[in-house]
Design a protein around this motif. Structure first.
Motif, PDB file in Angstrom:
ATOM      1  N   ASP A   1       0.597  -0.856   0.258  1.00  0.00           N
ATOM      2  CA  ASP A   1       0.277   0.138  -0.131  1.00  0.00           C
ATOM      3  C   ASP A   1       1.090   1.206   0.047  1.00  0.00           C
ATOM      4  OD1 ASP A   1      -2.978   1.656   0.040  1.00  0.00           O
ATOM      5  OD2 ASP A   1      -1.319   2.437   2.012  1.00  0.00           O
ATOM      6  N   GLN A   2       0.543   2.380  -1.020  1.00  0.00           N
ATOM      7  CA  GLN A   2       1.243   3.443  -1.150  1.00  0.00           C
ATOM      8  C   GLN A   2       0.741   4.899  -0.184  1.00  0.00           C
ATOM      9  OE1 GLN A   2       3.590   5.154  -2.871  1.00  0.00           O
ATOM     10  NE2 GLN A   2       4.441   3.584  -3.902  1.00  0.00           N
TER      11      GLN A   2
ATOM     12  N   THR B   1      -3.602  11.867  -5.898  1.00  0.00           N
ATOM     13  CA  THR B   1      -3.757  11.836  -4.163  1.00  0.00           C
ATOM     14  C   THR B   1      -3.511  13.326  -3.751  1.00  0.00           C
ATOM     15  OG1 THR B   1      -0.652  12.256  -4.734  1.00  0.00           O
ATOM     16  CG2 THR B   1      -1.705   9.942  -3.869  1.00  0.00           C
TER      17      THR B   1
ATOM     18  N   GLN C   1       2.086  -0.621   4.828  1.00  0.00           N
ATOM     19  CA  GLN C   1       3.004   0.429   4.172  1.00  0.00           C
ATOM     20  C   GLN C   1       4.697   0.323   4.746  1.00  0.00           C
ATOM     21  OE1 GLN C   1       0.266   4.045   5.879  1.00  0.00           O
ATOM     22  NE2 GLN C   1      -0.410   2.513   6.935  1.00  0.00           N
TER      23      GLN C   1
ATOM     24  N   ASP D   1       0.767  -2.753  -6.158  1.00  0.00           N
ATOM     25  CA  ASP D   1       0.765  -1.640  -4.861  1.00  0.00           C
ATOM     26  C   ASP D   1      -0.803  -0.373  -5.085  1.00  0.00           C
ATOM     27  OD1 ASP D   1       0.764   0.417  -3.610  1.00  0.00           O
ATOM     28  OD2 ASP D   1       2.949   0.994  -3.999  1.00  0.00           O
TER      29      ASP D   1
ATOM     30  N   ALA E   1      -4.149   1.651  -3.138  1.00  0.00           N
ATOM     31  CA  ALA E   1      -4.467   2.430  -2.717  1.00  0.00           C
ATOM     32  C   ALA E   1      -5.449   2.813  -2.179  1.00  0.00           C
ATOM     33  CB  ALA E   1      -2.968   4.141  -1.869  1.00  0.00           C
TER      34      ALA E   1
ATOM     35  N   VAL F   1      -1.488   1.486  -8.267  1.00  0.00           N
ATOM     36  CA  VAL F   1      -0.745   2.651  -8.003  1.00  0.00           C
ATOM     37  C   VAL F   1       0.816   2.365  -8.759  1.00  0.00           C
ATOM     38  CG1 VAL F   1       1.094   3.655  -6.411  1.00  0.00           C
ATOM     39  CG2 VAL F   1      -1.494   3.470  -5.545  1.00  0.00           C
TER      40      VAL F   1
ATOM     41  N   GLY G   1       4.407   2.493  -7.705  1.00  0.00           N
ATOM     42  CA  GLY G   1       4.736   1.262  -6.856  1.00  0.00           C
ATOM     43  C   GLY G   1       4.970   0.073  -6.809  1.00  0.00           C
TER      44      GLY G   1
END
Length: 245
Positions: A47-48, A86, A135, A201, A203, A217, A220
């Motif tokens: 997870d980002q 984000t 994380q 990845d 989020a 993501v 990631g």
């Protein structure tokens, strides 16, 4: 009697030839399958940051994954909305939302054509991962299996649910991407006698309507290759397993 005996002998000979021919073809086909090279694919999730700080827990349930069509060209960057916003989590994508908040993809028909030939692998048991615990580089293994060697344009995670609790103790509404799925456009290979680790990845991102959307993501995604030895006896049989180590 002589004619009948001759006919029976001819029939027996034809039956024998058909049987031996079929056996030979079956052996050749089996040899072809047995001789195919294989490698290991280990699928991990992480997870980002995004808006994960809003959560006390966010448990996603993964049912399986798709492999993109072998040998196909990967999609161009962000072609399928594979990005995580984000910034202010605005409702700019709301035009393609359904009544239940799940995002749709206006190019759904084109995606269906691109995905033709992909292969689905369902887990023996659904895997759960709490993204709050994944994380700062932490990852969780959700599946490991032997696959035929080849080049694949993407890996797509099949998430059936996302249950979130916010830090204030209230329940969070976390929407899945709907027709714009958790598709990770990163080309990778399954190599002979090699363990390929694909880390997907994703989020949660806060939307303008107070709901969260689970998104991939791209920045990631990580793919790593590690040569394996024939003497390895770690017991990996291709069944999915969870391993936090």
């Amino acid at each position: 009697m002589t004619d009948r005996t001759s006919d029976r002998l001819a029939l027996d000979r034809r039956t024998y030839l058909r049987a031996t021919g079929a056996a030979a073809l079956g052996a050749a086909g089996l040899a072809g399958c047995v001789g195919r090279a294989s490698g290991t694919l280990a699928t991990r999730v992480t997870d980002q940051p995004a808006d994960i700080g809003d959560f006390e827990s966010l448990v996603v349930t993964v049912e399986g994954f798709w492999l993109g069509p072998e040998g196909a060209e990967p999609d161009s960057e962000d072609a399928d909305g594979n990005e995580t916003d984000t910034d202010d989590g605005g409702d700019d994508a709301g035009d393609n939302e359904t009544a239940d908040g799940n995002e749709t993809d206006a190019g759904d028909e084109a995606d269906d054509e691109e995905d033709a030939g992909r292969e689905y692998f369902e887990f023996d048991e659904a895997q759960e991962a709490d993204l709050v615990e994944l994380q700062n580089g932490e990852t969780q293994l959700i599946d490991e299996r032997e696959l035929q060697t080849g080049e694949y344009p993407y890996l797509q995670i099949d998430v059936s649910s996302a249950d979130g609790t916010l830090t204030d103790g209230s329940d969070a509404t976390v929407d899945l991407p709907g027709n714009a799925p958790l598709k990770f456009n990163e080309a990778f290979e399954i190599r002979e006698n090699t363990r390929t680790t694909f880390t997907a990845d994703f989020a949660p991102v806060l939307r303008g309507n107070g709901r969260y959307l689970l998104r991939p993501v791209p920045s990631g995604i990580e793919v790593e290759y590690e040569e394996s030895s024939d003497s390895d006896d770690d017991g990996s049989s291709g069944d999915n397993e969870t391993d936090d180590s």
